[in-house]
Enzyme design. Structure first.
Site, PDB file in Angstrom:
ATOM      1  N   ARG A  35      -7.282 -15.338   4.054  1.00 51.35           N
ATOM      2  CA  ARG A  35      -6.010 -14.629   4.263  1.00 51.35           C
ATOM      3  C   ARG A  35      -5.640 -14.452   5.733  1.00 51.35           C
ATOM      4  NH1 ARG A  35      -5.222 -10.204  -0.384  1.00 51.35           N
ATOM      5  NH2 ARG A  35      -5.631 -11.553  -2.156  1.00 51.35           N
ATOM      6  N   ASP A 145       2.519   5.749   1.523  1.00 47.76           N
ATOM      7  CA  ASP A 145       1.753   4.515   1.611  1.00 47.76           C
ATOM      8  C   ASP A 145       1.401   4.320   3.080  1.00 47.76           C
ATOM      9  OD1 ASP A 145       1.452   1.998  -0.556  1.00 47.76           O
ATOM     10  OD2 ASP A 145       1.154   1.444   1.535  1.00 47.76           O
TER      11      ASP A 145
HETATM   12  C1  LIG Z   1      -1.557  -2.288  -5.625  1.00 50.45           C
HETATM   13  S1  LIG Z   1      -0.573  -1.106  -4.777  1.00 50.45           S
HETATM   14  C2  LIG Z   1      -0.421   0.161  -6.027  1.00 50.45           C
HETATM   15  C3  LIG Z   1       1.009   0.617  -6.230  1.00 50.45           C
HETATM   16  C4  LIG Z   1       1.230   1.592  -7.387  1.00 50.45           C
HETATM   17  N1  LIG Z   1       0.460   2.810  -7.195  1.00 50.45           N
HETATM   18  C5  LIG Z   1       0.909   0.951  -8.707  1.00 50.45           C
HETATM   19  O1  LIG Z   1      -0.091   1.307  -9.345  1.00 50.45           O
HETATM   20  O2  LIG Z   1       1.648   0.049  -9.118  1.00 50.45           O
HETATM   21  C6  LIG Z   1      -1.775  -0.393  -3.645  1.00 50.45           C
HETATM   22  C7  LIG Z   1      -1.125   0.293  -2.449  1.00 50.45           C
HETATM   23  O3  LIG Z   1      -2.129   1.086  -1.784  1.00 50.45           O
HETATM   24  C8  LIG Z   1      -1.843   1.095  -0.411  1.00 50.45           C
HETATM   25  N2  LIG Z   1      -3.049   1.485   0.349  1.00 50.45           N
HETATM   26  C9  LIG Z   1      -4.206   0.794   0.511  1.00 50.45           C
HETATM   27  N3  LIG Z   1      -5.045   1.478   1.321  1.00 50.45           N
HETATM   28  C10 LIG Z   1      -4.407   2.633   1.659  1.00 50.45           C
HETATM   29  C11 LIG Z   1      -4.752   3.754   2.478  1.00 50.45           C
HETATM   30  N4  LIG Z   1      -5.933   3.832   3.116  1.00 50.45           N
HETATM   31  N5  LIG Z   1      -3.846   4.753   2.603  1.00 50.45           N
HETATM   32  C12 LIG Z   1      -2.646   4.680   1.968  1.00 50.45           C
HETATM   33  N6  LIG Z   1      -2.263   3.658   1.192  1.00 50.45           N
HETATM   34  C13 LIG Z   1      -3.131   2.639   1.036  1.00 50.45           C
HETATM   35  C14 LIG Z   1      -1.406  -0.350  -0.137  1.00 50.45           C
HETATM   36  O4  LIG Z   1      -0.629  -0.438   1.048  1.00 50.45           O
HETATM   37  C15 LIG Z   1      -0.607  -0.687  -1.413  1.00 50.45           C
HETATM   38  O5  LIG Z   1       0.780  -0.498  -1.232  1.00 50.45           O
END
Ligand SMILES: C[S@@+](CC[C@H](N)C(=O)[O-])C[C@H]1O[C@@H](n2cnc3c(N)ncnc32)[C@H](O)[C@@H]1O
Length: 268
Positions: A35, A145
């Site tokens: 990636r 986020d």
């Molecule tokens: C797969 S998405 C989930 C979205 C939604 N909650 C759902 O279930 O459809 C995961 C999100 O977690 C966020 N994320 C990952 N690590 C994080 C952190 N340390 N603090 C805040 N957000 C985080 C990513 O940027 C991403 O937008």
């Protein structure tokens, strides 16, 4: 073309990402090279060594976010894991409406909200449930986020909708935005407050939460990071507050929460 990363650079990068964002890359060496190789070239480095060195020295938040975007997925969609929403509608909302009859404030957090579908979806369920009473309540959903990129998309609130969004909601809560695109209606848009927040940081929001949705976010975290975050969620919740996590996720056996439905937990 794929570039190779030395053991030392990989470990330094993985350790840094884990300490700052909770994301566990230790078993993901291949993912890291596949990636990030393109980015290494695009940014003018001839290999991972100078890339990692400069990234960790500079700690430029914009660059770090681009790296993080490559390493995590922001995949999300309306009506995802609908069982949560059904439980929210049938069990949680009636309970909260009784509980908050006096203050008329619901405190709901979509933690790791990605491009906004989840918090908008939550808002639609709330507005639908409250009907004409909705104006008397403060039901704003906090949506956070770490990625500014997804939050910018979320704030625009324009989407291609899956068929699972009921037609009645398409009419009520969206306006056509050209072609197959729909814009979230102001009544829902204005009910969601988007903020950047790293889930590794202390939780210092003004209210204690009635419900925290943190679905499909902790999959990236290792167990100690996850346990510590769940403990912070617990402390940031009201007694009886709910936590919903992704269907493929689990809490530790010694979690202080009690299980009330699949991947749904309640503070004792
Ligand atoms: C797969 S998405 C989930 C979205 C939604 N909650 C759902 O279930 O459809 C995961 C999100 O977690 C966020 N994320 C990952 N690590 C994080 C952190 N340390 N603090 C805040 N957000 C985080 C990513 O940027 C991403 O937008």
């Amino acid at each position: 073309m794929l570039k190779t990363i030395s053991d030392g650079d990989f470990q330094r990068l993985a350790k840094f990402i884990q300490s700052q964002y909770g994301i566990n890359l230790t078993q993901k060496r291949q993912l890291v090279t596949s990636r990030l190789s393109g980015m290494v070239t695009e940014w003018g480095y001839d290999g991972f060594e100078p890339f990692v060195k400069q990234l960790l020295q500079e700690r430029d938040p914009n660059k770090l976010e681009l790296v993080l975007n490559k390493l995590t997925t922001n995949y999300t969609f309306f009506m995802r894991e609908t069982e949560h929403f059904q439980f929210f509608e049938k069990t949680v909302l009636p309970e909260l409406i009784r509980k908050h009859q006096r203050d008329k404030v619901l405190a709901i957090w979509s933690a790791g909200c990605s491009s906004g579908e989840e918090p908008y979806n939550i808002s639609m369920y709330i507005k639908d449930f409250l009907g004409p009473q909705a104006d008397k309540w403060d039901t704003r959903v906090l949506a956070t986020d770490i990625s500014q990129r997804v939050l910018a998309t979320a704030k625009k609130g324009v989407y291609d909708l899956p068929d699972t969004v009921p037609d009645s909601w398409k009419k009520k809560y969206f306006t056509p935005a050209g072609g197959s695109r729909y814009a979230v209606a102001p009544v829902i848009r204005n009910n969601v407050i988007f903020q950047t927040f790293n889930l590794m940081d202390p939780i210092k929001f003004r209210l204690k939460f009635d419900v925290i949705f943190c679905r499909n976010v902790m999959i990236y975290f290792d167990q100690p990071t996850k346990d510590a975050l769940v403990r912070r969620f617990y402390d940031a919740s009201q007694p009886g507050g709910y936590l919903m996590i992704g269907h493929s996720e689990n809490l530790s056996k010694d979690t202080p929460y009690r299980t009330v439905a699949p991947s749904t937990f309640q503070k004792r």
